[in-house]
Design a protein around this motif. Structure first.
Motif, PDB file in Angstrom:
ATOM      1  N   GLN A  96     -10.579  -8.632   6.749  1.00  0.00           N
ATOM      2  CA  GLN A  96     -11.721  -9.476   7.096  1.00  0.00           C
ATOM      3  C   GLN A  96     -11.762  -9.553   8.621  1.00  0.00           C
ATOM      4  OE1 GLN A  96     -11.253 -13.155   4.953  1.00  0.00           O
ATOM      5  NE2 GLN A  96     -10.697 -12.012   3.129  1.00  0.00           N
ATOM      6  N   GLY A  97     -12.713  -8.884   9.211  1.00  0.00           N
ATOM      7  CA  GLY A  97     -12.835  -8.892  10.668  1.00  0.00           C
ATOM      8  C   GLY A  97     -11.952  -7.884  11.365  1.00  0.00           C
ATOM      9  N   GLY A  98     -11.677  -6.776  10.750  1.00  0.00           N
ATOM     10  CA  GLY A  98     -10.894  -5.748  11.433  1.00  0.00           C
ATOM     11  C   GLY A  98     -10.299  -4.756  10.464  1.00  0.00           C
ATOM     12  N   THR A  99      -9.319  -4.035  10.947  1.00  0.00           N
ATOM     13  CA  THR A  99      -8.639  -3.047  10.104  1.00  0.00           C
ATOM     14  C   THR A  99      -7.141  -3.099  10.392  1.00  0.00           C
ATOM     15  OG1 THR A  99      -8.900  -1.318  11.780  1.00  0.00           O
ATOM     16  CG2 THR A  99     -10.604  -1.430  10.076  1.00  0.00           C
ATOM     17  N   ALA A 100      -6.362  -2.512   9.481  1.00  0.00           N
ATOM     18  CA  ALA A 100      -4.919  -2.363   9.688  1.00  0.00           C
ATOM     19  C   ALA A 100      -4.518  -0.989   9.179  1.00  0.00           C
ATOM     20  CB  ALA A 100      -4.167  -3.448   8.931  1.00  0.00           C
ATOM     21  N   LEU A 101      -3.480  -0.446   9.760  1.00  0.00           N
ATOM     22  CA  LEU A 101      -2.967   0.843   9.297  1.00  0.00           C
ATOM     23  C   LEU A 101      -1.800   0.574   8.351  1.00  0.00           C
ATOM     24  CD1 LEU A 101      -3.101   2.572  12.755  1.00  0.00           C
ATOM     25  CD2 LEU A 101      -4.404   3.283  10.739  1.00  0.00           C
ATOM     26  N   ALA A 102      -1.927   1.049   7.118  1.00  0.00           N
ATOM     27  CA  ALA A 102      -0.874   0.800   6.121  1.00  0.00           C
ATOM     28  C   ALA A 102       0.451   1.424   6.551  1.00  0.00           C
ATOM     29  CB  ALA A 102      -1.306   1.346   4.769  1.00  0.00           C
ATOM     30  N   CYS A 103       0.399   2.521   7.302  1.00  0.00           N
ATOM     31  CA  CYS A 103       1.644   3.190   7.681  1.00  0.00           C
ATOM     32  C   CYS A 103       2.334   2.519   8.870  1.00  0.00           C
ATOM     33  CB  CYS A 103       1.390   4.662   7.987  1.00  0.00           C
ATOM     34  SG  CYS A 103       0.438   4.956   9.479  1.00  0.00           S
ATOM     35  N   HIS A 142       0.838  -1.207   0.000  1.00  0.00           N
ATOM     36  CA  HIS A 142       0.000   0.000   0.000  1.00  0.00           C
ATOM     37  C   HIS A 142       0.874   1.258   0.000  1.00  0.00           C
ATOM     38  CE1 HIS A 142      -3.877  -2.041   0.900  1.00  0.00           C
ATOM     39  NE2 HIS A 142      -3.046  -2.965   1.341  1.00  0.00           N
ATOM     40  N   THR A 143       0.515   2.187  -0.865  1.00  0.00           N
ATOM     41  CA  THR A 143       1.296   3.436  -0.938  1.00  0.00           C
ATOM     42  C   THR A 143       0.375   4.665  -0.978  1.00  0.00           C
ATOM     43  OG1 THR A 143       1.371   3.253  -3.342  1.00  0.00           O
ATOM     44  CG2 THR A 143       3.247   2.352  -2.125  1.00  0.00           C
ATOM     45  N   PRO A 144      -0.584   4.766  -0.067  1.00  0.00           N
ATOM     46  CA  PRO A 144      -1.460   5.934  -0.096  1.00  0.00           C
ATOM     47  C   PRO A 144      -0.720   7.181   0.403  1.00  0.00           C
ATOM     48  CG  PRO A 144      -1.869   4.669   1.881  1.00  0.00           C
ATOM     49  CD  PRO A 144      -0.846   3.910   1.092  1.00  0.00           C
ATOM     50  N   THR A 145      -1.312   8.333   0.171  1.00  0.00           N
ATOM     51  CA  THR A 145      -0.776   9.553   0.779  1.00  0.00           C
ATOM     52  C   THR A 145      -0.904   9.416   2.291  1.00  0.00           C
ATOM     53  OG1 THR A 145      -1.533  10.824  -1.113  1.00  0.00           O
ATOM     54  CG2 THR A 145      -1.010  12.066   0.883  1.00  0.00           C
ATOM     55  N   LEU A 146       0.168   9.687   3.006  1.00  0.00           N
ATOM     56  CA  LEU A 146       0.166   9.516   4.458  1.00  0.00           C
ATOM     57  C   LEU A 146       0.209  10.882   5.134  1.00  0.00           C
ATOM     58  CD1 LEU A 146       2.799   6.635   4.806  1.00  0.00           C
ATOM     59  CD2 LEU A 146       0.312   6.434   4.680  1.00  0.00           C
ATOM     60  N   PRO A 147      -0.904  11.360   5.678  1.00  0.00           N
ATOM     61  CA  PRO A 147      -0.851  12.644   6.397  1.00  0.00           C
ATOM     62  C   PRO A 147       0.079  12.592   7.607  1.00  0.00           C
ATOM     63  CG  PRO A 147      -3.105  12.119   5.813  1.00  0.00           C
ATOM     64  CD  PRO A 147      -2.283  10.894   5.507  1.00  0.00           C
ATOM     65  N   CYS A 148      -0.043  11.545   8.434  1.00  0.00           N
ATOM     66  CA  CYS A 148       0.799  11.518   9.639  1.00  0.00           C
ATOM     67  C   CYS A 148       1.923  10.484   9.528  1.00  0.00           C
ATOM     68  CB  CYS A 148      -0.039  11.269  10.889  1.00  0.00           C
ATOM     69  SG  CYS A 148      -0.555   9.560  11.123  1.00  0.00           S
ATOM     70  N   GLY A 149       1.626   9.319   9.002  1.00  0.00           N
ATOM     71  CA  GLY A 149       2.649   8.283   8.826  1.00  0.00           C
ATOM     72  C   GLY A 149       2.977   7.496  10.075  1.00  0.00           C
ATOM     73  N   VAL A 150       2.300   7.801  11.184  1.00  0.00           N
ATOM     74  CA  VAL A 150       2.633   7.119  12.437  1.00  0.00           C
ATOM     75  C   VAL A 150       1.446   6.348  13.023  1.00  0.00           C
ATOM     76  CG1 VAL A 150       4.399   8.837  12.975  1.00  0.00           C
ATOM     77  CG2 VAL A 150       2.110   9.117  13.909  1.00  0.00           C
ATOM     78  N   GLY A 151       0.345   6.306  12.284  1.00  0.00           N
ATOM     79  CA  GLY A 151      -0.815   5.559  12.772  1.00  0.00           C
ATOM     80  C   GLY A 151      -1.780   6.398  13.585  1.00  0.00           C
ATOM     81  N   ALA A 152      -1.693   7.720  13.469  1.00  0.00           N
ATOM     82  CA  ALA A 152      -2.544   8.572  14.293  1.00  0.00           C
ATOM     83  C   ALA A 152      -3.804   9.043  13.562  1.00  0.00           C
ATOM     84  CB  ALA A 152      -1.757   9.790  14.764  1.00  0.00           C
ATOM     85  N   CYS A 153      -3.686   9.389  12.286  1.00  0.00           N
ATOM     86  CA  CYS A 153      -4.803  10.064  11.616  1.00  0.00           C
ATOM     87  C   CYS A 153      -5.845   9.099  11.072  1.00  0.00           C
ATOM     88  CB  CYS A 153      -4.292  10.977  10.505  1.00  0.00           C
ATOM     89  SG  CYS A 153      -3.610  10.099   9.089  1.00  0.00           S
ATOM     90  N   GLY A 154      -5.465   7.869  10.811  1.00  0.00           N
ATOM     91  CA  GLY A 154      -6.421   6.880  10.321  1.00  0.00           C
ATOM     92  C   GLY A 154      -6.695   6.955   8.828  1.00  0.00           C
ATOM     93  N   ALA A 155      -6.022   7.865   8.114  1.00  0.00           N
ATOM     94  CA  ALA A 155      -6.314   8.035   6.687  1.00  0.00           C
ATOM     95  C   ALA A 155      -5.878   6.837   5.853  1.00  0.00           C
ATOM     96  CB  ALA A 155      -5.643   9.301   6.166  1.00  0.00           C
ATOM     97  N   CYS A 156      -4.959   6.040   6.350  1.00  0.00           N
ATOM     98  CA  CYS A 156      -4.477   4.894   5.567  1.00  0.00           C
ATOM     99  C   CYS A 156      -5.048   3.577   6.105  1.00  0.00           C
ATOM    100  CB  CYS A 156      -2.953   4.858   5.568  1.00  0.00           C
ATOM    101  SG  CYS A 156      -2.244   4.521   7.186  1.00  0.00           S
ATOM    102  N   THR A 157      -6.158   3.661   6.830  1.00  0.00           N
ATOM    103  CA  THR A 157      -6.758   2.441   7.379  1.00  0.00           C
ATOM    104  C   THR A 157      -7.227   1.515   6.251  1.00  0.00           C
ATOM    105  OG1 THR A 157      -7.522   3.735   9.260  1.00  0.00           O
ATOM    106  CG2 THR A 157      -8.489   1.556   8.994  1.00  0.00           C
ATOM    107  N   VAL A 158      -6.832   0.273   6.336  1.00  0.00           N
ATOM    108  CA  VAL A 158      -7.210  -0.722   5.330  1.00  0.00           C
ATOM    109  C   VAL A 158      -8.186  -1.697   5.979  1.00  0.00           C
ATOM    110  CG1 VAL A 158      -6.357  -2.567   3.821  1.00  0.00           C
ATOM    111  CG2 VAL A 158      -4.957  -0.525   4.221  1.00  0.00           C
ATOM    112  N   ARG A 159      -9.262  -1.994   5.271  1.00  0.00           N
ATOM    113  CA  ARG A 159     -10.234  -2.953   5.810  1.00  0.00           C
ATOM    114  C   ARG A 159      -9.718  -4.381   5.643  1.00  0.00           C
ATOM    115  NH1 ARG A 159     -16.388  -1.724   4.161  1.00  0.00           N
ATOM    116  NH2 ARG A 159     -16.296   0.516   4.215  1.00  0.00           N
TER     117      ARG A 159
END
Lengths: 247, 294
Positions: A225-232, A206-223
């Protein structure tokens, strides 16, 4: 993770479309691993507003080499501000013998830092360039890397069935603007070509634009199966068997 | 110089310095700890918390704009129960008060979420994120739904451009302070030319916000106002205090310049030593006598 400064020591054009910058960085930044990246701020003004993600491609004489688009202007001697490392390293299989790297509609830059360690460990590497990535010049890449360019704009390339069957692991990077749509298409292709897709085999980088890059903003959240992950944080590489492709 | 945000009492909220992050900027607690000196802030505001889990937004989430950005995350979070499980221990060790930012689709949902968070000792105060399309009467419903379930200080974060009537409605319903404002909403084309809606960030937000903050401060004398929007420097933060704000929240500028929060914190702490803002007589007396303010 640290915030630190670096100096652009050298700017070298490697193709019509790309250039490589050699950065003098703090020694801790040289520990960056394949898969991880840098979040860079070049100026003290607010243009561009968000930090840019820069991908390392090698370390040369204690300088960290990154690859950037050729259209950007960089001046040797300029100081940049870094937050690094961003993300988690690629997780290669211990029994890895051959790997397939795929870039579709985006340069393969996020995958290139893995080339040298893979080749040193005698792993066979094939780089498949699809869509607009077919125009990416590869003369500067190690000659041991097999380069395959796709047929037309789609997801087909020569000896596709052999390559998919032969690879022990696959890392794919796609256009950040159509990430989930293109990962889904790749997933469906691999499901068609293989009897089953085991865990730790097919990875979406995953290479989305990362506003924070540290897992704070949630903009790179990936769905998932049964949860989410932060791409950054957990990414950039996420196992496609875990992804949720539902809209 | 301490700054009082809520009325004196069991759960009074007093900040050592009048600066904090805005909700949605620093995550739930530990994400920015390697990069930011939290002790230099007055409080920490969590990412939005909802009663049930919320999924991330589909489609484009971030669009770069000239000197700004449009961001639409969908406020992903695992729900209040899971958030508490994950972060309560961390929050209890924070050097500054933790303010939980709560969002809900309906007053009943807000009420249930607040009831759960109210029991949490590691949370010092609650900030209610109010939707953009609420009339003043609806603001009152939401704040009332929250206020009846907690004795902790309540901050009402209004939508951008809300009037003093919205602020008055929130105060009448039990809010201790007004956060002005949530980032404004905008629409922009993504790289594939699709129209995408989201919240706007950038330096241009400050002049828009500063004017309305000044208006609310004049119309509602004595209100505790926490100004938020477009702060990108120490001077921006001072401008808000000049306009009548008691404290400020810094948003997306922190992503590019994490040290900005601590710089503003130190600057405003120094400013307040010479020019008290939002300080009541009791606090000033405590400060001058050297006794703790809490």
């Amino acid at each position: 993770m640290n915030q630190t400064q670096a100096i652009i020591e050298r700017v070298r054009r490697v193709s019509d479309s790309h250039q490589r910058l050699s950065l003098a960085v703090e020694s801790s930044v040289l520990n960056i691993k394949p898969g991880q990246s840098l979040l860079v701020r070049q100026t003290n003004n607010w243009e561009p507003y968000l930090r840019e993600t820069w991908y390392p491609v090698s370390i040369d004489n204690n300088l960290l080499v990154v690859e950037r688009p050729g259209a950007q202007h960089y001046a040797p001697g300029s100081v940049i501000d870094l937050i690094a490392p961003i993300g988690s390293p690629f997780r290669f299989r211990k029994t890895l013998r051959s790997i397939l790297l795929i870039a579709q509609d985006t340069p393969p830059t996020p995958l290139l830092y893995a080339l040298l360690p893979l080749l040193v460990n005698r792993i066979a590497v094939t780089l498949v360039l699809l869509g607009s990535a077919r125009t990416y010049a590869t003369e500067h890449l190690p000659p041991e890397v097999e380069i395959v360019r796709g047929d037309g704009d789609g997801l087909t390339w020569q000896n596709q069935v052999t390559a998919v069957g032969w690879a022990d692991q696959v890392l794919a990077v796609v256009s950040p603007d159509r990430e989930m749509e293109q990962f889904r298409a790749l997933w469906l292709l691999f499901r068609e070509l293989r009897a089953d897709i085991p865990a730790n085999y097919l990875f979406a980088v995953h290479t989305p634009t990362l506003p924070c890059g540290v897992g704070a903003c949630g903009a790179c959240t990936v769905r998932l199966q049964g949860g989410t992950a932060l791409a950054c944080v957990e990414g950039p590489a996420l196992d496609m068997t875990r992804l949720s492709f539902s809209p | 110089m301490p700054v009082r945000i809520s009325k004196p009492g069991k759960y009074s909220l007093v900040l050592d310095t009048p600066v904090m992050n805005a909700a949605g900027i620093l995550g739930f607690g530990d994400q920015y700890r390697p990069l930011i000196d939290f002790a230099a802030l007055g409080a920490f505001v969590t990412n939005p918390i909802t009663y049930t889990p919320w999924n991330p937004a589909s489609g484009t989430r971030v669009i770069s704009l000239p000197s700004g950005a449009l961001v639409h995350t969908g406020l992903p979070n695992p729900g209040s129960s899971k958030v508490l499980t994950l972060y309560r221990t961390l929050w209890s060790r924070f050097p500054i008060p933790v303010i939980a930012h709560v969002v809900a689709h309906a007053p009943e949902e807000m009420s249930m979420c607040i009831a759960m968070l109210d029991r949490e000792e590691s949370i010092a105060a609650l900030e209610i994120g109010l939707a953009d399309d609420l009339a003043p009467s609806e603001v009152e419903w939401y704040i009332h739904a929250a206020a009846k379930r907690t004795e902790k200080p309540l901050l009402a974060r209004l939508h951008h451009g809300a009037s003093h009537e919205h602020a008055r409605a929130a105060l009448d319903a039990g809010a201790d302070a007004i956060v002005a404002f949530a980032p404004p909403r905008g629409t922009a084309r993504d790289p594939l030319a699709r129209l995408t809606a989201g919240r706007l960030y950038g330096p241009m937000i400050k002049p828009l916000t500063l004017r309305i903050v000044g208006q609310i401060a004049r119309k509602l004398p004595g209100v505790t106002l926490i100004a938020a929007g477009g702060i990108h420097s120490e001077a921006d933060a001072r401008d808000y205090l000049d306009a009548g704000a008691t404290a400020v929240q810094v948003d997306a500028a922190v992503w590019s310049d994490p040290a900005l929060l601590a710089r503003i914190g130190k600057d405003l702490a120094g400013l307040l030593l010479t020019r008290p803002v939002g300080i009541d007589d009791e606090l000033l007396e405590q400060f001058l006598s050297g006794k703790p303010a809490r």
